[in-house]
Design a protein around this motif. Sequence first.
Motif: not given
Length: 348
Positions: A17-19, A23-28, A62-64
């Motif tokens: 994860l490179t965001r 905080l590397n929040a997870l996108s769709y 850190a979450g979605g």
Amino acid sequence: MSDINIRVTGQAGRITLTRGAALNALSYEMCMAIDTALRAWAGDDAVKLVVIDAEGDKAFCAGGDIAELYATGTAGDYAYGRKFWRDEYRLNAYIFEYPKPVVSFLQGFTMGGGVGIGCHGTHRVVGDSSQIAMPEVGIGLIPDVGGTLMLALAPGRLGEYLGTTASRMKAADAIHAGFADHYIPESFWPVLISGLERDGDPQILEFAAQKPPAGTLEPLQADVDRCFAGETLTDILTVLKADDSDFAETTLRTMGRNAPLAMACTVELLHRLRGSQLGIRKALKNEYRYTYRSMEKGDFLEGIRAQIIDKDRQPKWQYAAQEVPASAVSQMLMPLGVDALVFEEENT
């Protein structure tokens, strides 16, 4: 895509994860990219295992990414959120059931959607910066992404405690509660990842694992089991209010910030899950009943508003007096009929 780096290095399928700035929040889109890669590698004999890690020292994930969920939900469009959760949950199940070892390195914050990506694999590594939590009740949601399964399997009544207080776990706590397997100092991680890429054998982690610094969760086990044994949220609160310990006082104050409906449903979900057919798919199907309704009938949008958008930290929860009727819990958790979560092979 710029938010995630997917490649094969040596004998390892690699997902990074490179965001980091978010905080590397997870996108769709990130979820779907992970799903596509895992399905390709499942049948690739050259890939012996999968390694999931993340850039930055603040968070594994850190979450979605809830910004778009909020934007669509407040506009009255619930379809996007339902699609996000449906496909994310299918990915969570796929990681849990994956036919090859999945190794995750969980630095910093691993919360919510990050738990769904990082804590369902076979080898979960934590270090000194690790802080793992299911904090969803703070924004009017229930612990999802398969989190109710992990909470139901935690020792004693830790599941109810962690799910309703959103307490954070450091390395020893996460291992005790079943959210992690190995404590390894983070300075060793790059060398270990290189070894995994070279040999494709996760046994290297067993040799590197150390005893973690003492945690805070295990010493609380007796207090947790005493105070969280009730059948409902009301039962738990009644016991806590009658208990004159520092633990009870602190716990009541913490729970007072969270959404009562979400906490009541969390307790019910854990009890239903322990009753029979304990498993990841049952957990996710039950969680989806709540999240499917969370924008329209729950406190999810209000929770995001108060905590993330306006940041006034003054959410106007339903049942603010913490007296949640059983009918309200039943309404959130009743079967969805044709809208129920199904997995791909169940569609055929």
